[in-house]
Design an enzyme around this catalytic site. Structure first.
Site, PDB file in Angstrom:
ATOM      1  CB  SER A   1       7.937  69.418 -41.798  1.00 55.11           C
ATOM      2  OG  SER A   1       6.648  69.737 -42.287  1.00 55.11           O
ATOM      3  CE  LYS A   2       8.980  72.746 -34.926  1.00 54.77           C
ATOM      4  NZ  LYS A   2       9.762  73.942 -34.676  1.00 54.77           N
ATOM      5  NE  ARG A   3       4.682  71.136 -44.921  1.00 52.45           N
ATOM      6  CZ  ARG A   3       4.344  70.018 -45.535  1.00 52.45           C
ATOM      7  NH1 ARG A   3       3.082  69.757 -45.809  1.00 52.45           N
ATOM      8  NH2 ARG A   3       5.269  69.135 -45.876  1.00 52.45           N
TER       9      ARG A   3
END
Ligand code: GLU
Length: 493
Positions: free
Chosen positions: A259-261
């Site tokens: 994910s963007k994390r």
């Protein structure tokens, strides 16, 4: 009840059949690295086995699909060099066929009319929840008597079409996972066409894959649960089954779903960061495929020739941006200088380090500079950073380099002064001419060459890392090199 064969095995393709694969993104965002990985492995399959790679934009969800997203998909694929064959297929343009296919299945009695409204279904879903049961459609509309159905149809009562899932099991031999079998009792009678005649995802995909004569469906393994429904639809539509291949999910280095994390997940972000398309492709290919052995660095032709379905992996792939950067460094050295230049030149200009006119005035020098710098760079932006000392008149000293190599300032200044005299006397400003001069100096002072090179490197480049010192001297040229040393001496004193 319709008899549909309940188990399925891939249809054997004759050697004359060219494999046809597709990438079928929904245009609801940017081109995600996971999508690009799926596109790439489909493309590699097609190129290796001399097949076709098609692109289908799954834009039936009008509310979420955007033109900007479709453009981002095109641009991402084009940047990566994943050319598709034939014209792009827009799923939304095929809704009439999807509805026809639904009607055909109704005529063949593979589906039935469901008059339940969404309000009624929602209520039953809530009731089931309250009883801690999972809701499955109870087939009540399949038990309606014929005259009741006729009456409802005559009264224009809206209805959806539901697939009548037969008893038995549905399975396939997955190219990645081997045999996968679902008991049909776990598959509810699913809707294929909504009451407004629009197709649900599985219906649209199967109708289009049949129309496009797709022989291999390769996609993320989040679609495994859709596949038995799709197989039932193939049977009901009387079409041969494609071979299915479900690629592993992509996780971050912490083992969680990417994910963007975890950093950038859009292909375009890596383009902006100066990652080469060939490095990106190499990296993406290894997210779910391995050529065998410990081989990692591959050019595109390497990947096409090494591709095999045996190398497709089951276990989740790990997306490690540091590995991508390392690979990019390898590819910076690997690609032809002529292919690298068009990527570096605009970045140099954008950074204000040079102009097209300045480059045109001495193209060979620029080529030599970039060729020299690429060896120690991991990204195009690294090359730009490293190029600065050669292109700017002013010099910035990296504080770390100063602290390390010019610890004793007056000793450093004295050493640079002696080196300057020595260098100024060199007749031929080439590595061959410069090397003996500096080595003689080191000998006469009884120090290793490094004791001279390191402080000199800081004077010339401001950095601790650079190409070999003689290459640096040559790239800078005599005048600029000597004046840099003067500047450093003045700075130190
Ligand atoms: N539009 C679907 C997706 O993006 C396509 C799945 C498939 O390849 O069948 O996940």
């Amino acid at each position: 009840m319709t008899e549909t064969s309940a188990t399925a095995s891939p249809v054997a393709l004759t050697s004359a059949t060219r494999p046809r694969l597709r990438f079928a993104p929904s245009p609801t965002g940017y081109l995600h690295v996971g999508g690009a990985r799926t596109a790439l492995l489909n493309w590699l399959y097609a190129r290796h086995f001399d097949g076709e790679f098609l692109l289908r934009i799954e834009d039936t969800d009008r509310a979420r699909s955007t033109d900007a997203s479709t453009r981002a998909i095109f641009e991402g694929l084009e940047w990566l060099g994943l050319q598709w064959d034939e014209e792009v297929v827009y799923q939304g343009a095929n809704v009439a066929r999807h509805a026809d296919d639904g009607a055909r299945m109704l005529a063949a009695n593979a589906v039935y009319r469901c008059f339940c409204t969404s309000e009624e279904l929602d209520q039953r879903r809530r009731d089931a929840q309250a009883r801690h049961e999972t809701f499955t459609y109870d087939r009540r509309c399949d038990r309606l008597p014929a005259d009741e159905i006729a009456r409802l149809v005559a009264a224009n009562t809206p209805y959806a079409l539901r697939f009548r899932v037969p008893e038995g099991t549905t399975g396939w031999v997955d190219l990645v996972h081997g045999q996968i079998t679902f008991p049909n009792k776990d598959i509810e009678d699913f809707v294929v066409l909504r009451s407004d005649n629009t197709p649900v995802y599985n219906m649209a995909v199967v109708s289009d894959d049949i129309a496009m004569r797709i022989t291999i469906v390769m996609r993320g393994d989040d679609h495994i649960s859709n596949t038995p429904k799709q197989i039932l639809l193939y049977h009901a539509l009387g079409a041969p089954l494609p071979t299915f291949a479900h690629l592993p999910m992509i996780h971050g280095t912490d083992g969680k779903k990417l994910s963007k994390r975890h950093g950038a997940t859009a292909v375009a972000d890596y383009q902006i960061q100066g990652i080469l398309p060939t490095a990106m492709l190499n990296f993406l290919a290894l997210l779910g495929w391995s050529p065998g052995g410990d081989r990692e660095i591959m050019t595109v032709p390497d990947m096409i020739s090494l591709f095999s379905t045996d190398g497709l992996q089951r276990k989740a792939a790990i997306f490690d941006p540091q590995k991508l950067e390392w690979m990019n460094g390898q590819h910076l050295s690997l690609i032809a200088l002529d292919d690298l230049l068009p990527r570096v030149v605009p970045a140099l200009v954008a950074a204000g380090l040079t102009t097209p006119e300045a480059m045109a005035a001495r193209p060979e020098w620029f080529r030599a500079l970039i060729d020299l710098l690429r060896v120690r760079a991991r990204t195009v932006l690294d090359i730009v950073r490293q190029a600065e000392p050669y292109l700017r008149d002013t010099i910035n000293y990296d504080p770390e380099a100063v602290a390390k190599q010019w610890k004793d300032r007056s000793a450093a200044a004295e050493l640079l002064a002696v080196a300057r005299i020595q260098l100024a006397s060199v007749a031929e400003w080439t590595p061959q001419g410069l090397e003996p001069a500096l080595r003689t100096l080191a000998e006469s002072r009884g120090v290793t060459a490094g004791k001279i090179f390191q402080p000199l490197r800081v004077a010339l480049t401001g950095l601790t890392v650079s190409p070999g010192i003689f290459d640096v001297l040559v790239m800078l040229g005599r005048d600029r090199a000597l004046s840099r040393i003067d500047t450093a001496i003045a700075y130190l004193r």
